[in-house]
Design a protein around this motif. Structure first.
Motif, PDB file in Angstrom:
ATOM      1  N   THR A   7       0.835  -1.199   0.000  1.00  0.00           N
ATOM      2  CA  THR A   7       0.000   0.000   0.000  1.00  0.00           C
ATOM      3  C   THR A   7       0.870   1.250   0.000  1.00  0.00           C
ATOM      4  O   THR A   7       1.706   1.435   0.897  1.00  0.00           O
ATOM      5  CB  THR A   7      -0.903   0.023   1.242  1.00  0.00           C
ATOM      6  OG1 THR A   7      -1.547  -1.249   1.374  1.00  0.00           O
ATOM      7  CG2 THR A   7      -1.946   1.116   1.125  1.00  0.00           C
ATOM      8  N   ALA A  54       0.419   7.420   0.687  1.00  0.00           N
ATOM      9  CA  ALA A  54      -0.718   8.339   0.561  1.00  0.00           C
ATOM     10  C   ALA A  54      -2.039   7.609   0.722  1.00  0.00           C
ATOM     11  O   ALA A  54      -2.968   8.098   1.383  1.00  0.00           O
ATOM     12  CB  ALA A  54      -0.665   9.043  -0.804  1.00  0.00           C
ATOM     13  N   LEU A  55      -2.142   6.421   0.148  1.00  0.00           N
ATOM     14  CA  LEU A  55      -3.366   5.642   0.273  1.00  0.00           C
ATOM     15  C   LEU A  55      -3.532   5.123   1.701  1.00  0.00           C
ATOM     16  O   LEU A  55      -4.654   5.055   2.223  1.00  0.00           O
ATOM     17  CB  LEU A  55      -3.351   4.487  -0.725  1.00  0.00           C
ATOM     18  CG  LEU A  55      -4.588   3.594  -0.768  1.00  0.00           C
ATOM     19  CD1 LEU A  55      -5.857   4.411  -1.009  1.00  0.00           C
ATOM     20  CD2 LEU A  55      -4.431   2.518  -1.835  1.00  0.00           C
ATOM     21  N   LYS A 115      -5.027   7.858   3.801  1.00  0.00           N
ATOM     22  CA  LYS A 115      -6.455   8.018   3.507  1.00  0.00           C
ATOM     23  C   LYS A 115      -7.276   6.941   4.197  1.00  0.00           C
ATOM     24  O   LYS A 115      -8.367   7.200   4.720  1.00  0.00           O
ATOM     25  CB  LYS A 115      -6.691   7.969   1.991  1.00  0.00           C
ATOM     26  CG  LYS A 115      -6.334   9.231   1.231  1.00  0.00           C
ATOM     27  CD  LYS A 115      -6.661   9.082  -0.247  1.00  0.00           C
ATOM     28  CE  LYS A 115      -6.436  10.393  -0.995  1.00  0.00           C
ATOM     29  NZ  LYS A 115      -7.452  11.417  -0.612  1.00  0.00           N
ATOM     30  N   ILE A 117      -9.310  -1.581   1.224  1.00  0.00           N
ATOM     31  CA  ILE A 117      -8.885  -1.086  -0.086  1.00  0.00           C
ATOM     32  C   ILE A 117      -9.134  -2.195  -1.097  1.00  0.00           C
ATOM     33  O   ILE A 117      -8.509  -3.265  -1.017  1.00  0.00           O
ATOM     34  CB  ILE A 117      -7.402  -0.701  -0.064  1.00  0.00           C
ATOM     35  CG1 ILE A 117      -7.146   0.392   0.977  1.00  0.00           C
ATOM     36  CG2 ILE A 117      -6.931  -0.250  -1.438  1.00  0.00           C
ATOM     37  CD1 ILE A 117      -5.669   0.649   1.265  1.00  0.00           C
ATOM     38  N   LEU A 136     -11.074   5.884  -6.083  1.00  0.00           N
ATOM     39  CA  LEU A 136      -9.848   6.657  -6.263  1.00  0.00           C
ATOM     40  C   LEU A 136      -9.095   6.149  -7.479  1.00  0.00           C
ATOM     41  O   LEU A 136      -9.092   4.946  -7.760  1.00  0.00           O
ATOM     42  CB  LEU A 136      -8.962   6.529  -5.013  1.00  0.00           C
ATOM     43  CG  LEU A 136      -9.594   6.960  -3.685  1.00  0.00           C
ATOM     44  CD1 LEU A 136      -8.696   6.571  -2.525  1.00  0.00           C
ATOM     45  CD2 LEU A 136      -9.864   8.464  -3.675  1.00  0.00           C
ATOM     46  N   GLN A 137      -8.436   7.044  -8.173  1.00  0.00           N
ATOM     47  CA  GLN A 137      -7.695   6.699  -9.383  1.00  0.00           C
ATOM     48  C   GLN A 137      -6.189   6.833  -9.147  1.00  0.00           C
ATOM     49  O   GLN A 137      -5.738   7.712  -8.407  1.00  0.00           O
ATOM     50  CB  GLN A 137      -8.116   7.592 -10.555  1.00  0.00           C
ATOM     51  CG  GLN A 137      -9.560   7.432 -10.977  1.00  0.00           C
ATOM     52  CD  GLN A 137      -9.916   8.352 -12.137  1.00  0.00           C
ATOM     53  OE1 GLN A 137      -9.255   9.366 -12.373  1.00  0.00           O
ATOM     54  NE2 GLN A 137     -10.973   7.997 -12.857  1.00  0.00           N
ATOM     55  N   GLU A 138      -5.441   5.951  -9.803  1.00  0.00           N
ATOM     56  CA  GLU A 138      -3.978   6.006  -9.890  1.00  0.00           C
ATOM     57  C   GLU A 138      -3.288   6.044  -8.524  1.00  0.00           C
ATOM     58  O   GLU A 138      -2.185   6.569  -8.383  1.00  0.00           O
ATOM     59  CB  GLU A 138      -3.541   7.217 -10.718  1.00  0.00           C
ATOM     60  CG  GLU A 138      -4.028   7.158 -12.164  1.00  0.00           C
ATOM     61  CD  GLU A 138      -3.497   8.305 -12.999  1.00  0.00           C
ATOM     62  OE1 GLU A 138      -2.936   9.253 -12.413  1.00  0.00           O
ATOM     63  OE2 GLU A 138      -3.632   8.244 -14.230  1.00  0.00           O
ATOM     64  N   MET A 139      -3.903   5.437  -7.521  1.00  0.00           N
ATOM     65  CA  MET A 139      -3.260   5.406  -6.200  1.00  0.00           C
ATOM     66  C   MET A 139      -2.057   4.461  -6.185  1.00  0.00           C
ATOM     67  O   MET A 139      -1.140   4.622  -5.385  1.00  0.00           O
ATOM     68  CB  MET A 139      -4.264   4.990  -5.128  1.00  0.00           C
ATOM     69  CG  MET A 139      -5.408   5.977  -4.929  1.00  0.00           C
ATOM     70  SD  MET A 139      -4.867   7.654  -4.531  1.00  0.00           S
ATOM     71  CE  MET A 139      -4.027   7.424  -2.971  1.00  0.00           C
ATOM     72  N   ASP A 179      -8.053   1.281 -10.710  1.00  0.00           N
ATOM     73  CA  ASP A 179      -8.780   2.147  -9.784  1.00  0.00           C
ATOM     74  C   ASP A 179      -9.113   1.349  -8.527  1.00  0.00           C
ATOM     75  O   ASP A 179      -9.286   0.125  -8.570  1.00  0.00           O
ATOM     76  CB  ASP A 179     -10.080   2.646 -10.414  1.00  0.00           C
ATOM     77  CG  ASP A 179      -9.828   3.605 -11.564  1.00  0.00           C
ATOM     78  OD1 ASP A 179      -8.670   4.020 -11.743  1.00  0.00           O
ATOM     79  OD2 ASP A 179     -10.794   3.922 -12.290  1.00  0.00           O
TER      80      ASP A 179
END
Length: 587
Positions: A10, A13-14, A17, A119, A149-152, A165
């Motif tokens: 992971t 940043a994700l 979140k 996730i 969320l995109q491009e995590m 995604d």
């Protein structure tokens, strides 16, 4: 190469979140069911200045050491088989994308009261083609929310990149605890008990296991029963606390003269108490497995301590039949290493405290030209000090008996047997008076004489073969003997096998070398190599090596000579390994 575990760490940043999504930031206990190497856990919050306690489950056993080094207990391997979820207030996860729905549904099933953050691959929620995905979607609609969320996994902080995604799912499971605390609360607590036939399942191993299947099954059933009884006790205490608070304060409390009792019937208080008692029961259950196996009866004292040290990490695992078998299988897989350590332990015990117990030979020359002496235990006699007894005693103390028991275990191992027919412990217990009077008494592997005044036991080996087997194994392990595929010359094996014959001349040469180099006579190289600091060990080793080189040279022996390729007889180390004694297996 295909990753069987679909491991995508992971990104930070994700992870942040995900942690921020929890509505209740008062964490009682947290579970991460697919922890990997702990990337999702690193931004986890701190409480009271300490990192939040987080239990981990990870199917890839190679990652367990990484998690434990980070301070995260590993409580299981396969989350889909995990049962003990009622002690957790929060579950956070980044499960394999192909099984995301299964993992979230499993988390919802085992959670008693708390929050879940997961996730997932966005398609798991967007395309509910299966019953599992449909059920997950209904849970989100009724008990949670989702953010896409995109491009995590495509940013710079992604260790493994993928353009997929993701769906960040939050769920809140609320038990009817507050309403049912006055009623039948046990209906909301998950039953851990399982039938005996289901417990064994596909996890039965061959009959060689150290514990019979029935013992393992019964141990798990007893554990589950104890957990259920503990749950009932915690709930009863919570119910009593709630009733007590409803009755109000005592007259003493109302007048300010008494100490009021706190109401500990909240859901969080119950979960904290459940975890405390569950952890205690699990510790006891794992200890019963370790102490009940035939493994411990064959381990030396030091080897058992090493196993118990490793056991500190094992006992964090959920107490289930698969995990018990996995623990026992691990011992079986390591039995060669355990046996080797036991032999080396006893060898060191014999050579450490009395210099005349061993003789020296020139060790094998290594590639870095560093030469050290090898040691061999004498085949005629060795002495161990420190076993004195008073006139009123009718036996040795506990520590001395443990040492004797270790000797029997190791020499039975060398002999390919499970135990000595006549143990040294029984010899001293049954013939202590005769031994105090100076008689020789025999056990399976040694005749012994005892000198209680000075506290020494003299051991006279009955089998030179077993002593030689110990010397050769330890010699190979310490690299004093050449590797198996190396052809040593006749000179090397001559000085190895005749080391006891050269011992008197060697000691005389040591004394001579000390004089020639002007050394302090009080310097004892034999003591230095076993007990001294680094510089003393180096000094002692150098003196002894020079003395041995002189002794061998005076007899025309060159231990460094190799065999010629055309020499007819190739002298190899006579090594057939230890007998198959199956340390960790039942006989």
């Amino acid at each position: 190469m295909t990753d069987p575990y679909q491991y995508y760490p992971t990104p930070e940043a994700l992870s942040r979140k995900a942690w921020a999504l929890f509505k209740n930031q008062q964490f009682a206990r947290v579970l991460e069911p697919s922890a990997g190497e702990g990337h999702l856990l690193r931004p986890g919050p701190y409480q009271y200045g300490k990192r939040l306690p987080i239990d981990c489950i990870e199917i890839d056993i190679r990652k367990h050491a990484v998690l434990r080094d980070e301070g995260y207990p590993v409580v299981g391997m396969d989350f889909l088989q995990f049962q003990s979820g009622s002690v957790y207030s929060h579950i956070i996860m980044n499960p394999p994308f192909s099984e995301g729905a299964k993992h979230v549904l499993k988390a919802w099933e085992i959670l008693f009261d708390g929050e879940i953050v997961a996730i997932l691959n966005a398609e798991t929620v967007r395309n509910p083609f299966s019953k599992e995905r449909q059920l997950l979607l209904r849970l989100i609609e009724q008990h949670g929310e989702v953010e896409f969320l995109q491009e995590m996994f495509a940013g710079e902080d992604a260790e493994r990149k993928t353009p997929v995604d993701v769906a960040l799912v939050w769920l809140k499971k609320t038990s009817t605890f507050e309403q049912d605390i006055l009623g039948n609360i046990l209906d909301d607590l998950r039953q851990d008990r399982r039938e005996a036939d289901d417990l064994v399942g596909e996890f039965q191993l061959p009959h060689e296991l150290a514990l019979p299947n029935a013992f393992i099954d019964n141990a798990v059933l007893m554990f589950n029963a104890a957990v259920e009884a503990a749950r009932q006790g915690v709930v009863s205490e919570a119910r009593a606390s709630r009733y007590r608070s409803m009755l109000g304060k005592t007259l003493g409390e109302l007048s300010g003269g008494g100490i009021g009792s706190e109401d500990d019937s909240s859901s969080d208080a119950v979960k904290r108490m459940l975890f405390k008692r569950y952890h205690d029961l699990k510790n006891r259950a794992w200890a019963s497995i370790l102490r009940s196996t035939q493994v411990t009866s064959r381990l030396s004292t030091t080897a058992q301590k090493r196993l118990e040290s490793d056991f500190e990490t094992v006992k964090s695992l959920e107490f289930t039949v698969p995990n018990i078998y996995g623990f026992l299988q691990g011992i079986i897989d390591q039995q060669g290493e355990i046996q080797l350590s036991m032999v080396c332990d006893v060898f060191d015990l014999i050579t450490r405290y009395y210099s005349d117990n061993a003789v020296f030979y020139m060790g094998w020359k290594s590639n870095d030209k560093h030469r050290t002496l090898g040691m061999r235990i004498k085949t005629t006699r060795f002495i161990l000090p420190g076993h004195g007894s008073s006139s009123y005693q009718n036996g040795l103390n506990w520590e001395s008996e443990r040492l004797l028991a270790d000797f029997d275990k190791v020499f039975a191992l060398l002999d390919g047997k499970t135990e000595a027919e006549v143990s040294l412990v029984s010899v001293f217990r049954q013939h202590f008076r005769e031994l105090r009077n100076g008689e020789w008494i025999g056990g399976s592997y040694f005749d012994v004489r005892y000198y209680p005044g000075v506290g020494t036991i003299h051991f006279f080996p009955k089998s030179k073969t077993l002593i030689d087997r110990m010397n050769r194994w330890v010699g190979r392990q310490r690299r004093w003997l050449p590797p198996v595929d190396t052809q040593a010359g006749q000179g090397f094996w001559q000085q190895f096998e005749q080391a006891e014959r050269f011992d008197k001349a060697f000691h005389a040469e040591v004394k001579k070398q000390s004089k020639l180099e002007g050394r302090n006579y009080r310097f004892n190289p034999y003591w230095a190599i076993n007990h001294g600091g680094a510089s003393e060990r180096e000094q002692g080793q150098r003196l002894l090596t020079q003395a041995m080189s002189s002794v061998l040279a005076s007899r025309g022996i060159d231990p460094d000579s190799l065999l010629d390729n055309d020499q007819g007889c190739v002298r190899q180390l006579d090594w057939d390994g230890l007998p198959d004694s199956n340390l960790a297996l039942a006989s």
